[in-house]
Structures are given as C-alpha cells and as structure tokens.
Design an enzyme around this catalytic site. Structure first.
Site, PDB file in Angstrom:
ATOM      1  N   GLU A  63      61.974  86.154  31.081  1.00  9.11           N
ATOM      2  CA  GLU A  63      61.504  85.742  32.410  1.00  9.11           C
ATOM      3  C   GLU A  63      62.227  84.518  32.963  1.00  9.11           C
ATOM      4  OE1 GLU A  63      59.495  86.474  29.855  1.00  9.11           O
ATOM      5  OE2 GLU A  63      58.424  88.261  30.533  1.00  9.11           O
TER       6      GLU A  63
ATOM      7  N   GLU B  21      56.899  83.249  44.724  1.00  3.22           N
ATOM      8  CA  GLU B  21      56.694  82.508  43.464  1.00  3.22           C
ATOM      9  C   GLU B  21      58.050  82.057  42.904  1.00  3.22           C
ATOM     10  OE1 GLU B  21      55.127  83.714  39.316  1.00  3.22           O
ATOM     11  OE2 GLU B  21      53.301  83.395  40.462  1.00  3.22           O
TER      12      GLU B  21
ATOM     13  N   HIS C 295      46.790  94.652  25.674  1.00  2.00           N
ATOM     14  CA  HIS C 295      47.940  95.159  26.425  1.00  2.00           C
ATOM     15  C   HIS C 295      48.355  96.522  25.874  1.00  2.00           C
ATOM     16  CE1 HIS C 295      52.026  95.389  28.039  1.00  2.00           C
ATOM     17  NE2 HIS C 295      51.746  94.362  28.837  1.00  2.00           N
TER      18      HIS C 295
ATOM     19  N   ARG D  76      57.147  89.018  25.089  1.00  5.38           N
ATOM     20  CA  ARG D  76      58.147  89.584  24.171  1.00  5.38           C
ATOM     21  C   ARG D  76      58.503  88.622  23.037  1.00  5.38           C
ATOM     22  NH1 ARG D  76      59.343  93.511  27.753  1.00  5.38           N
ATOM     23  NH2 ARG D  76      60.701  95.203  27.053  1.00  5.38           N
TER      24      ARG D  76
ATOM     25  N   ASP E  34      59.181  87.011  38.114  1.00  2.00           N
ATOM     26  CA  ASP E  34      60.206  86.893  37.069  1.00  2.00           C
ATOM     27  C   ASP E  34      60.295  88.093  36.133  1.00  2.00           C
ATOM     28  OD1 ASP E  34      57.883  86.739  35.633  1.00  2.00           O
ATOM     29  OD2 ASP E  34      57.990  84.574  35.324  1.00  2.00           O
TER      30      ASP E  34
ATOM     31  N   HIS F  91      50.941  89.249  25.320  1.00  2.00           N
ATOM     32  CA  HIS F  91      51.917  90.313  25.555  1.00  2.00           C
ATOM     33  C   HIS F  91      53.367  89.849  25.503  1.00  2.00           C
ATOM     34  CE1 HIS F  91      53.324  89.190  29.608  1.00  2.00           C
ATOM     35  NE2 HIS F  91      52.101  88.765  29.826  1.00  2.00           N
TER      36      HIS F  91
END
Ligand code: UD1
Ligand code: UDP
Length: 392
Positions: free
Chosen positions: A133, A119, A243, A212, A97, A210
């Site tokens: 995603e 996936e 990250h 967004r 994604d 991490h």
C-alpha cells in the site's frame, strides 16, 4: 457535462467512495458520474454496493482465490484499458492505496486522462510497510492531477514531495461521511450471535486482520496472544469477522477455532459492523479504515502493525501501535482490561479525520478545477466533533 468515472475494487474503497458517488450523482445538471469496479474483492465489495445502492456500469470481476499482486495488476490493467476506451471520461477518481487504485491511475495516465486521488498523501515513509500500500499510494500520487488530502498532515506530506499546493485540497476523510450516514441509534443486530451478547456485562474485543505483511507467523502470534487473553479473562468475548483470504482463515481456525467465548464469523456488512464497533470494549486490528472510525466512536484501538500512516489518532492517544508480537499484544490488551484509568484515557472520543462534509468539499474542488465553480472549498479543520455512543 463533466464526465467522471470512479474506479475501485475492494471493500474499504467502496465504503469511502460511496458518499462521494452520491454527492457527484446529485449534480446531475453538471456531472455524469459512472462507476467501474475491478472487483478485486467480490463478496466483500458486493456487501457495500448493496448497502449504498451503487450500480456499477462496468464490473471486471477479476477476483481469484489467493490472487497475487501480479494477478490483480494484470487483470485490472487489461480490463480498464477497454473501460477507458469505451467511456473516455474527463476525470478518473481513485481512492487510497490498493492495487486497483494504482492500476486505475496508471491506466488513466496511459490514456492521458486526468486523475483525482481521494485520501491522498498518507505515508509511513517505509516502502515495505504496509506492503504494497505505501508504494501504491506513492505511485498514484505521482500520476494524480488532483489530490484530496484528508488532513493537514497528509497535505504536508504531499508538499514535501513537491506536489504543487494548488493541486491539493484538504477535505476531511469521506469515511466519516459514510459512518454518519450509517449509524442508527435504534439499530438491532439480525445476527443471533451478535444480538445474544450482553455488551454491558461482557467486554467484547473486536478483531480484524488481513495485511499481507502480517500473513503467516505475525498473524499466528497475534492469535496466540488473543488465546492467552480469552483464557485469562472470563468476562472477555472475542468477535472476529474473519477476512475471506484463505491464508488468514487457515491460521485463525488453527489457533482460535473451538475456543469458548471466541466468535469467528463471516465479514459483516458495514451496517452491523459499525454498530458492533460502537458496542465493543476495544478494537484490535491491522486495518487502516478502522483506525479512523473507532476513535470517532470513542473506542480504543490497538494497531497490530509496526507502522501507521494515520498518526493523528495516535497523537491524540486513542490509537496505539503495538506490532504483532505475542507478548506485546497480550500485555497491551491486558493493560486495557486491568487499568480503568488507562482505558478511560484511551477511550476519549477523538476525531481528527472528518466532519461529514468531505464528499461535498471534493465535489466542489472538482467543479472549481474544471471552471464550474467560482471558489474552491474551505479546507477541512478538525473541530472535535465525535459520534461517541450514538447507537447505545
Ligand atoms: C486488499 C488490498 C488492501 C486493502 C484490503 C481491504 C491490495 C494488494 N490489497 O487486501 O490494500 O487494505 O484489500 O480489505 O490491493 N477474498 C474473497 N472474497 C472477497 C475478498 C477477498 O474470497 O470478497 C479472498 C480471495 O481469495 C483473494 C484474497 O481474499 O484472493 C485476498 O484479497 P486481496 O484483495 O488480494 O487482498 P486483501 O488482503 O483483501
Ligand atoms: N468492515 C466491514 N465489515 C467487516 C470488517 C470491516 O464493513 O467485517 C469495514 C470497516 O468498518 C472499515 C473497512 O471495512 O470501514 C475497513 O476495511 P479493511 O480493514 O478490509 O481495509 P483497510 O481499511 O485496512 O484498507
């Protein structure tokens, strides 16, 4: 010969595609499998390519510091136009994604090349969570011709959206293949900090963030909760591979820098990371993949998000959604530190996600689709198989 091009760009895609690339490359008499990376991630991708000995035929090297979604989309699409023109594969395989995933599917569609989505079918039902995603996997699914759903739940999501049943194969998640190939009972850390921690006497919280939608205040709140915890419990150590996103790093340093028993380290290669997960007490993360790996290792996971597309381990009781609020994160962590019965209940090893044979099933499904195998693969069925305590 069937020409397959796998396209990916970030760390988790690489980890989860590695077992499949290996499987496809093992079919030399029937399949040519080549790899194109957008390199939406650079260092974090290279760590995986090196570990799994993957040599891309194309590397678009698109990453830029602080890149926007527009940057990734534009650069990946332009680069992939040329790659697909040069390669003309029979099938493009994408994973999961990310924005690379969606753009690679779109690029293949523009050239009328079939797309296989590994996936496939994970959903939260909330367009903006996780962002971007949820929409990336939706859009990829609309374009895809073959859907490799890791679980029966993912298959049901796709059926609900009108995908034809014969296009969906329930395969298990290749992350369990990758985990099995990586766990080594004799493993010792090379990193002096990780090697020096006494994992029996200290309670190690393994943290990653991490997403967004968590950048800014939600992340600050999470780190404040962690600061509360490490101040209140003197047997707790926090190991936090941070990250590389500068927007993550800045807030982490501000809130957690210089605190005793907080180890802010660089992102780890998958080999040490898996063994750290195996030795820690508890995982706090907003990661997708770690929600699949940690339960198989018998580690409770507090998910620092409001939604999850991976309900299976939540239903089994090993994973809990706690959101990003300071009090909720602090209280749920404290409960796991204070209440041994609650901890034991969550530390039950469960693995609804795979049996180590996902890549084999996907390969068989591809051969079947192209008329090169007589039968489709048997669908994956969870069997309770776990990897608990394997490295201890
Ligand atoms: C991306 C994916 C996300 C996936 C995650 C896995 C998108 C929009 N996001 O998010 O779905 O869960 O990867 O980790 O596709 N950076 C480096 N070196 C690296 C990697 C990143 O310096 O090796 C820095 C760069 O400044 C980059 C920033 O991190 O601009 C953000 O990277 P990006 O890929 O845009 O977002 P992620 O949060 O990593
Ligand atoms: N991981 C790793 N090193 C780290 C942190 C994570 O190898 O320092 C692995 C982890 O085991 C999992 C994957 O990276 O397989 C998860 O990646 P990430 O959280 O970046 O992305 P997501 O799964 O959320 O898309």
């Amino acid at each position: 010969m069937l020409k397959i091009l796998t396209v990916f760009g970030t760390r988790p895609e690489a980890i989860k595609m590695a077992p499949l690339i290996r499987e496809l490359q093992g079919q030399r008499e029937r399949i040519t499998c080549r790899v194109a990376v957008t390199a939406q991630h650079r260092e974090m991708l290279d760590q995986v390519l090196e570990l799994f000995h993957i040599e891309p035929a194309y590397d678009l090297d698109i990453m830029a510091p602080g890149q926007s979604l527009f940057d990734i989309t534009r650069r990946a699409l332009t680069g992939l136009e040329q790659v697909l023109a040069a390669e003309e594969p029979d099938l493009v395989l994408v994973h999961g994604d990310t924005t690379t995933t969606f753009v690679a599917a779109l690029a293949a569609f523009y050239r009328q090349i079939p797309v296989g989505h590994v996936e496939a079918g994970l959903r939260t039902g909330n367009k903006y969570s996780p962002f971007p995603e949820e929409m990336n996997r939706h859009l990829t699914g609309v374009v895809a011709d073959l859907h490799f759903a890791p679980t029966a739940t993912a298959r049901a999501n796709l059926l609900r959206e009108g995908v034809a049943p014969e296009k969906i194969f329930v395969t298990g998640n290749t992350v369990i293949d990758a985990l099995l190939a990586t766990v080594d009972p004799g493993y010792r850390f090379h990193d002096p900090i990780l090697e020096s921690i006494n994992y029996r006497e200290r309670r190690v919280l393994l943290v990653t963030t991490h997403r967004r939608e968590n950048l800014g205040e939600p992340m600050r709140d999470i780190y404040l909760a962690l600061r509360d915890i490490v101040t209140a419990y003197d047997d707790v150590e926090i190991v936090f591979p941070v990250h590389r996103n500068p927007r993550v790093r800045q807030v982490v340093r501000e809130v957690l820098g210089e605190l005793p028993r907080v180890h802010l380290i660089e992102p780890l290669s998958y080999l040490p990371f898996v063994h750290l997960m195996d030795r820690c007490y508890l995982v706090l993360t907003d990661s997708g993949g770690m929600q699949e790996e940690a339960p198989a290792l018998g580690k409770p996971v507090l998910v620092l998000r409001d939604t999850t597309e991976r309900p299976e381990a939540v239903e089994a009781g090993t994973v809990r959604l706690v959101g990003t609020g300071r009090q909720a994160v602090r209280d749920e962590t404290a409960r796991l530190l204070d209440d041994p019965a609650h901890y034991r209940q969550m530390a039950e090893a469960v693995n609804p996600y795979g049996d180590g044979r996902a890549a084999r099933r996907i390969c068989r499904a591809i051969l079947y689709h192209f008329g090169l195998a007589a039968e489709p693969p048997e669908p994956f069925q969870p069997s309770g198989f776990c990897i608990k305590g394997s490295a201890l």
